[in-house]
Design a protein around this motif. Structure first.
Motif, PDB file in Angstrom:
ATOM      1  N   TYR A 168      -9.288  -5.991  52.375  1.00  0.00           N
ATOM      2  CA  TYR A 168      -8.924  -6.315  50.985  1.00  0.00           C
ATOM      3  C   TYR A 168      -9.537  -7.653  50.538  1.00  0.00           C
ATOM      4  N   PRO A 169      -9.395  -8.745  51.311  1.00  0.00           N
ATOM      5  CA  PRO A 169      -9.972 -10.014  50.845  1.00  0.00           C
ATOM      6  C   PRO A 169     -11.477  -9.923  50.612  1.00  0.00           C
ATOM      7  N   PHE A 170     -12.178  -9.153  51.456  1.00  0.00           N
ATOM      8  CA  PHE A 170     -13.637  -9.019  51.290  1.00  0.00           C
ATOM      9  C   PHE A 170     -13.969  -8.255  50.012  1.00  0.00           C
ATOM     10  N   VAL A 171     -13.145  -7.254  49.714  1.00  0.00           N
ATOM     11  CA  VAL A 171     -13.415  -6.496  48.481  1.00  0.00           C
ATOM     12  C   VAL A 171     -13.185  -7.408  47.274  1.00  0.00           C
ATOM     13  N   VAL A 172     -12.118  -8.241  47.380  1.00  0.00           N
ATOM     14  CA  VAL A 172     -11.837  -9.175  46.283  1.00  0.00           C
ATOM     15  C   VAL A 172     -12.995 -10.163  46.124  1.00  0.00           C
ATOM     16  N   PHE A 173     -13.373 -10.823  47.222  1.00  0.00           N
ATOM     17  CA  PHE A 173     -14.364 -11.902  47.089  1.00  0.00           C
ATOM     18  C   PHE A 173     -15.781 -11.373  46.873  1.00  0.00           C
ATOM     19  N   ALA A 226       4.804 -11.066  38.351  1.00  0.00           N
ATOM     20  CA  ALA A 226       6.214 -11.058  38.758  1.00  0.00           C
ATOM     21  C   ALA A 226       6.426 -12.028  39.917  1.00  0.00           C
ATOM     22  N   PRO A 227       7.662 -12.461  40.114  1.00  0.00           N
ATOM     23  CA  PRO A 227       7.925 -13.380  41.229  1.00  0.00           C
ATOM     24  C   PRO A 227       7.413 -12.801  42.554  1.00  0.00           C
ATOM     25  N   GLY A 228       6.666 -13.609  43.290  1.00  0.00           N
ATOM     26  CA  GLY A 228       6.162 -13.161  44.596  1.00  0.00           C
ATOM     27  C   GLY A 228       4.784 -12.545  44.526  1.00  0.00           C
ATOM     28  N   MET A 229       4.336 -12.235  43.287  1.00  0.00           N
ATOM     29  CA  MET A 229       3.010 -11.604  43.168  1.00  0.00           C
ATOM     30  C   MET A 229       1.940 -12.698  43.169  1.00  0.00           C
ATOM     31  N   SER A 230       1.565 -13.154  44.377  1.00  0.00           N
ATOM     32  CA  SER A 230       0.502 -14.167  44.465  1.00  0.00           C
ATOM     33  C   SER A 230      -0.831 -13.484  44.168  1.00  0.00           C
ATOM     34  N   MET A 231      -1.865 -14.261  43.931  1.00  0.00           N
ATOM     35  CA  MET A 231      -3.174 -13.666  43.594  1.00  0.00           C
ATOM     36  C   MET A 231      -3.650 -12.726  44.704  1.00  0.00           C
ATOM     37  N   MET A 232      -3.365 -13.066  45.950  1.00  0.00           N
ATOM     38  CA  MET A 232      -3.852 -12.210  47.045  1.00  0.00           C
ATOM     39  C   MET A 232      -2.868 -11.091  47.390  1.00  0.00           C
ATOM     40  N   ARG A 233      -1.894 -10.869  46.487  1.00  0.00           N
ATOM     41  CA  ARG A 233      -1.047  -9.673  46.599  1.00  0.00           C
ATOM     42  C   ARG A 233      -1.272  -8.767  45.399  1.00  0.00           C
ATOM     43  N   MET A 234      -2.219  -9.207  44.546  1.00  0.00           N
ATOM     44  CA  MET A 234      -2.464  -8.402  43.337  1.00  0.00           C
ATOM     45  C   MET A 234      -3.193  -7.110  43.696  1.00  0.00           C
ATOM     46  N   PRO A 235      -2.805  -5.991  43.115  1.00  0.00           N
ATOM     47  CA  PRO A 235      -3.561  -4.760  43.348  1.00  0.00           C
ATOM     48  C   PRO A 235      -5.038  -4.947  43.000  1.00  0.00           C
ATOM     49  N   ILE A 236      -5.904  -4.274  43.733  1.00  0.00           N
ATOM     50  CA  ILE A 236      -7.346  -4.528  43.647  1.00  0.00           C
ATOM     51  C   ILE A 236      -7.915  -4.209  42.263  1.00  0.00           C
ATOM     52  N   PHE A 237      -7.365  -3.177  41.571  1.00  0.00           N
ATOM     53  CA  PHE A 237      -7.889  -2.889  40.230  1.00  0.00           C
ATOM     54  C   PHE A 237      -7.695  -4.095  39.319  1.00  0.00           C
ATOM     55  N   THR A 238      -6.507  -4.706  39.392  1.00  0.00           N
ATOM     56  CA  THR A 238      -6.259  -5.877  38.548  1.00  0.00           C
ATOM     57  C   THR A 238      -7.225  -7.011  38.895  1.00  0.00           C
ATOM     58  N   TRP A 239      -7.543  -7.159  40.168  1.00  0.00           N
ATOM     59  CA  TRP A 239      -8.502  -8.203  40.565  1.00  0.00           C
ATOM     60  C   TRP A 239      -9.873  -7.949  39.929  1.00  0.00           C
ATOM     61  N   MET A 240     -10.367  -6.716  40.067  1.00  0.00           N
ATOM     62  CA  MET A 240     -11.703  -6.428  39.526  1.00  0.00           C
ATOM     63  C   MET A 240     -11.698  -6.547  38.001  1.00  0.00           C
ATOM     64  N   ALA A 241     -10.595  -6.093  37.372  1.00  0.00           N
ATOM     65  CA  ALA A 241     -10.513  -6.212  35.912  1.00  0.00           C
ATOM     66  C   ALA A 241     -10.459  -7.689  35.506  1.00  0.00           C
ATOM     67  N   PHE A 242      -9.816  -8.514  36.334  1.00  0.00           N
ATOM     68  CA  PHE A 242      -9.743  -9.958  36.058  1.00  0.00           C
ATOM     69  C   PHE A 242     -11.142 -10.579  36.116  1.00  0.00           C
ATOM     70  N   VAL A 243     -11.928 -10.208  37.146  1.00  0.00           N
ATOM     71  CA  VAL A 243     -13.304 -10.725  37.253  1.00  0.00           C
ATOM     72  C   VAL A 243     -14.095 -10.302  36.010  1.00  0.00           C
ATOM     73  N   VAL A 244     -13.878  -9.064  35.564  1.00  0.00           N
ATOM     74  CA  VAL A 244     -14.594  -8.566  34.380  1.00  0.00           C
ATOM     75  C   VAL A 244     -14.231  -9.372  33.131  1.00  0.00           C
ATOM     76  N   GLN A 245     -12.951  -9.704  32.982  1.00  0.00           N
ATOM     77  CA  GLN A 245     -12.547 -10.491  31.802  1.00  0.00           C
ATOM     78  C   GLN A 245     -13.208 -11.870  31.841  1.00  0.00           C
ATOM     79  N   MET A 246     -13.349 -12.431  33.048  1.00  0.00           N
ATOM     80  CA  MET A 246     -14.024 -13.735  33.165  1.00  0.00           C
ATOM     81  C   MET A 246     -15.496 -13.579  32.777  1.00  0.00           C
TER      82      MET A 246
END
Ligand code: HEM
Ligand SMILES: [Cu+2]
Length: 668
Positions: free
Chosen positions: A301-306, A205-225
């Motif tokens: 949050y950034p550390f959990v993402v990275f 959605a507008p404004g949802m930058s990658m570093m505003r994404m909820p953490i579950f979506t981030w981890m699921a994104f890494v899994v898809q990669m």
């Protein structure tokens, strides 16, 4: 799916109303909104997510039953419950089912349901492909399990080492079903991964930058990669195995000058990233749950993402730690030993971030919170034994013993499975509009925790006492008599499995009690947990179009910041309530988008999916079946390509919001 309003001066494209007699390619889209057809032909990511979940839960029970039979066999000396051959089939199918038909698709259930909601989209990028991946997974899982009734299941262990997997040592069709079945489910994973990667990158959605994404979506994104790169590796290996078994190739045959270690390298280049494919979604789930029930934002949050991304990367460089005893040589062993120790660092970062999130919080010990904390404790125990494996000399003692079996059950059951259960209790009100019972939930949790430690804890001791894995009887290894011998610990482990089984059953009881006809469980309030991330800004359950208005995102934890205003100074945050969750949702409803477009149901994904097992049976039994399956696939692809883009029913202007009904809601 972005909507581009057609400028007034551009004439509308009129799609001719197809008549069956005029054109073979034109099929009307299904329009059923109720009954089995509304599920079989749906392309709605939420319904697809629920069906992934139901199918995966079914396979969990199948895999659990297989585990129960294994433990029953080992509960006493010289067990006679299973023959040696049946035992080999049982642990092979137990592991294959738990890994490929339970944990992976259950994580896909959560990803399918929540990624579009968390990024503020109305569906995934390719809805029909999404339906295809679901049905391919289900048909692949059923195909694999029909081997039990067609001459016997695969018996070479879940990593199916050559030459044990060849027709000489595994003459039944079991391994063929395994190799073909996993190729089919691999297609489901790959198609699903591409779909979700495009959804995350293009549908936010507008404004949802990658570093505003909820953490579950981030981890699921890494899994898809990870899936995008790992599935092709195992698919190549399975292809080689299929050609070796069905068409006389010699890719792994020493006598033909080939090297069986090729299989091991291929399997584990996939296999180790696979363990992160299993556990990262659960890491994402508890990173959502811990902040909500600690009343604090996720620490770092950034550390959990990275650290999640780092695990995704480094996870490709450790595979040979599964081959320390295969004669790789000191240099390779040293390199993979160091790499394996290194991967403990980003994992440790996560554990520290979770601990500091809970630290000093106003803790609310709901069942979801207990499962999340359970994961931190149990996974850490598994991680510590994992570090002992990284030390190659000690691994040479431990490999292929029950110590290893203990390790991966602490990381997979203690990690992935406990995390999934945290997700069930946390998001159940969002998906089904009702809260699961917290009383039954606590029973579910404590019986699972006590059961898993009684089952998998003693396995460390069994392994150190010399019991190898995969042996259908243990009496030959009665090292060191005395009271606490193999007999004692095997009995404890098997009794533990019963406790664990009862614990898992309590979850099913909880679901039944909450949803049975005449249930007195009340509807859940819109925001039962005072949650933080965007998916909670949709209604519970969400409407077919998810959001009445495409959300505009201003912050990480958007929903929290819609409810609370920060009146603090600088880093000294002080939040005061601005609006309740229900009021924020009502506000969205009052400002609905003028026009909403949704993808329409389709017949073709399920038809195309059905073509795959037909072809697979053809590889095992009769080439004509391959031709028949291919014909079905071609017909389905034409139908898919030629069906009308969208049927009218899926285009609509949202109705005005319902006046508040004053429905009685559950007290939380
Ligand atoms: C429900 C509770 C479970 C119990 C009681 C259980 C029990 C066991 C036992 C006793 C074995 C060893 C068989 C042997 O080597 O003699 C085994 C193997 C295995 N289990 Fe589980 N397990 C459970 C859940 C899971 C889950 C959730 C996963 C993964 C998602 C899993 C993955 C595996 C794998 C990969 C193997 C190795 C099989 C092989 O050697 O090929 N298990 N399990
Ligand atoms: Cu590994």
């Amino acid at each position: 799916m972005a909507i581009i309003e057609r400028p007034a001066d551009v004439p509308a494209v009129v799609v001719p109303t197809p008549t069956a007699s005029t054109n073979f390619g034109y099929f009307r889209r299904p329009v059923e909104t109720t009954g089995w057809k509304s599920w079989a032909f749906t392309v709605d990511h939420k319904k697809i997510g629920i069906m992934y979940g139901v199918a995966a839960m079914f396979f969990f029970l199948v895999g659990g039953l297989e585990a129960g039979l294994i433990r029953w066999q080992l509960a006493q000396a010289d067990g006679t419950i299973l023959s040696a051959d049946k035992y080999n089939q049982m642990f092979t199918m137990h592991a294959t089912t738990m890994v490929f038909l339970f944990v992976m698709p259950m994580a896909a259930a959560f990803a399918n349901y929540f990624i579009p909601l968390q990024v503020g989209a109305r569906d995934v990028a390719f809805p029909r492909l999404n339906a295809l991946s679901l049905w391919v997974f289900i048909f692949g899982g059923v195909f694999l399990n029909t081997s039990w009734f067609l001459g016997g299941a695969a018996d070479g262990g879940w990593f199916m080492y050559a030459p044990n997997s060849s027709g000489i040592f595994s003459p039944s069709n079991g391994v063929d079903f395994w190799a073909l079945g996993l190729q089919i489910t691999g297609i489901a994973s790959l198609v699903g991964a591409i779909n979700l990667i495009v959804t995350v990158l293009n549908m936010r959605a507008p404004g949802m930058s990658m570093m505003r994404m909820p953490i579950f979506t981030w981890m699921a994104f890494v899994v898809q990669m990870l899936l995008l790169f790992a599935i092709p590796v195992i698919t190549v290996a399975l292809f080689l195995l299929m050609f070796q078994r069905s068409y006389g190739a010699t890719f792994f045959s020493v006598e033909a000058g080939a090297d069986p270690l090729l299989w091991q390298h291929l399997f584990w280049i996939f296999g180790h990233p696979e363990v992160y494919i299993l556990v990262l979604p659960s890491f994402g789930i508890i990173s959502e749950v811990l902040p909500v029930f600690s009343r604090k934002p996720l620490f770092g949050y950034p550390f959990v993402v990275f650290s999640g991304a780092a695990i995704g990367f480094v996870g490709w460089g450790v595979w040979a730690h599964h081959m320390f005893a295969s004669g790789l040589g000191p240099v390779s062993v040293a390199v993979f030993s160091v790499a394996t120790m290194a991967i403990a660092v980003p994992t440790g970062v996560k554990i520290i971030n979770w601990t500091l999130t809970v630290w000093g919080g106003k803790l609310w010990f709901t069942t979801a919170m207990l499962f999340a904390i359970g994961l931190i404790v149990q996974f850490t125990i598994g991680g510590l034994s994992g570090v002992t494996h990284a030390v190659a000399p000690s691994d040479t003692q431990q490999t292929d013993t029950y110590y290893i079996v203990a390790h991966f059950h602490y990381v997979i059951f203690g990690g992935a499975v406990l995390g999934l259960f945290a997700g069930f209790y946390y998001w159940w009100p969002k998906v089904f509009g009702k809260l699961l019972s917290e009383t039954l939930g606590k029973w579910n949790f404590w019986l699972m925790i006590i059961g898993m430690n009684l089952t998998f804890g003693p396995m460390h001791i069994l392994g150190l006492q010399g019991q190898p894995r995969r042996m259908y009887i243990w009496t030959d290894y009665r090292a060191g008599e005395g009271f606490f011998n193999l007999g004692f610990w095997n009995l404890i482990a098997s009794l533990g499995t019963i406790v664990l089984g009862v614990g898992i059953f309590m979850f099913l009881v909880n679901v039944w009690v909450t949803h049975r006809p005449g249930s007195t469980t009340l509807a859940a309030p819109e925001d039962p947990w005072d949650a933080r991330s965007l998916e909670w800004m949709s209604t519970s359950p969400p409407k077919p179009h998810n959001y009445d208005r495409t959300p505009i995102v201003h912050d990480l934890d958007e929903f929290f910041h819609r409810k609370y205003e920060d009146v603090g100074e600088g880093d000294d945050h002080d939040y005061v309530l601005r609006a309740s969750g229900a009021e924020v949702i009502a506000e969205e409803e009052r400002n609905a988008d003028a026009h909403i477009h949704l993808p329409a149901p389709s017949y073709w994904p399920i038809v195309l999916a059905a073509a795959l097992p037909i072809m697979a049976y053809g590889v095992i039994y009769n080439t004509l079946l391959i031709v028949a399956g291919a014909a079905v696939a071609v017909m389905a692809m034409f139908g898919w390509a030629l069906e009308p883009a969208d049927a009218e029913p899926s285009d609509f202007d949202p109705p005005p919001p319902e006046p508040a009904t004053g429905t009685e809601l559950a007290n939380v």
